[in-house]
Design an enzyme around this catalytic site. Sequence first.
Site, PDB file in Angstrom:
ATOM      1  CD  GLU A 153       8.935  -3.395  -6.213  1.00 42.34           C
ATOM      2  OE1 GLU A 153       7.741  -3.659  -6.373  1.00 42.34           O
ATOM      3  OE2 GLU A 153       9.331  -2.492  -5.456  1.00 42.34           O
ATOM      4  N   GLY A 198       1.791  -2.434  -6.195  1.00 43.47           N
ATOM      5  CA  GLY A 198       1.520  -1.151  -5.563  1.00 43.47           C
ATOM      6  C   GLY A 198       0.119  -0.658  -5.887  1.00 43.47           C
ATOM      7  N   GLY A 199       0.016   0.195  -6.891  1.00 46.58           N
ATOM      8  CA  GLY A 199      -1.245   0.874  -7.235  1.00 46.58           C
ATOM      9  C   GLY A 199      -2.447  -0.057  -7.348  1.00 46.58           C
ATOM     10  CD1 TRP A 221      -2.400  -1.796   0.339  1.00 45.17           C
ATOM     11  CD2 TRP A 221      -2.815  -1.191   2.455  1.00 45.17           C
ATOM     12  NE1 TRP A 221      -3.443  -2.559   0.792  1.00 45.17           N
ATOM     13  CE2 TRP A 221      -3.719  -2.207   2.080  1.00 45.17           C
ATOM     14  CE3 TRP A 221      -2.881  -0.663   3.742  1.00 45.17           C
ATOM     15  CZ2 TRP A 221      -4.686  -2.692   2.958  1.00 45.17           C
ATOM     16  CZ3 TRP A 221      -3.841  -1.146   4.622  1.00 45.17           C
ATOM     17  CH2 TRP A 221      -4.733  -2.150   4.216  1.00 45.17           C
ATOM     18  CG  HIS A 244       9.945  -0.042  -2.125  1.00 45.61           C
ATOM     19  ND1 HIS A 244       9.972   1.081  -2.915  1.00 45.61           N
ATOM     20  CD2 HIS A 244       8.974  -0.838  -2.642  1.00 45.61           C
ATOM     21  CE1 HIS A 244       9.043   0.965  -3.864  1.00 45.61           C
ATOM     22  NE2 HIS A 244       8.437  -0.195  -3.717  1.00 45.61           N
TER      23      HIS A 244
END
Length: 252
Positions: free
Chosen positions: A166, A233-234, A9, A94
């Site tokens: 990522e 994510g989104g 999130w 991240h």
Amino acid sequence: MKTLIIANWKMHYGPIKAGAWIRAFRRERLPKDVDIAVAVPHVSLAAARASLGRASIPALAAQNSFWIDDGAYTGETSPAMLLEFGVQYCLVGHSERRKNLGETDDMVAKKAAALQKSGIIPVICVGETEAQNKKGETNKVLRQQVSAAIADLKDGGKVSFVFAYEPVWAIGSGKPCPAQRAKEAHETIRSVVAKKFGAAHAQETIILYGGSVDARNIGEYVTTTGVNGALVGGASLDPRVFGLLCRAAMPT
Ligand code: 13P
């Protein structure tokens, strides 16, 4: 190996919205053969845990941890504290933290090792920037980040750490990395893991892809050899959309 899908999130949803998200997601039809986790902000862990009750799906994940269990470290949260919420996974390194908060390879290594020691599975995020990608440095960057991150990890004999590839340029950009290119990056990550832990351990290591994953493209990733799931994510912010994505990740 079971596909693993983790929602990230990021800095969304305080306790009130987090509780509502969990309750709504629990009403979704959830695939049994996909492991699902949700990485929530620290302040929302208690609410997420309360909304889950005795349910174990989705598993709880945190987005960051410090590497010492307690002491004079203002503002930090330790693996021992995260364990009190039943956290099973914790993101580490991240790119948003590396870029905005100066998180270094050395810090990532310490966090990953402390989490592993506490029994929480670190989800170690690695990936090249757009500039590094354009210069053809992807493999070099990955080898550096991965070997640094695993420096203090132990061979626990079972899956005790996860990687997430990522590419920074694919995050939130709507430009996902083509699955074949992700496959090559995952091979590079696996080869570095193999050097330290052996080929069999590397083969069992879960490596997720993250960056503009949605319900439409998830199928391509999970059917690509060496891509064991996704960090989302989104497309995880709406529980119904995330439910759809998890169902689309089901093996056919
Ligand atoms: P998006 O899915 O929004 O691109 O974010 C990916 C990510 O950073 C997950 O950790």
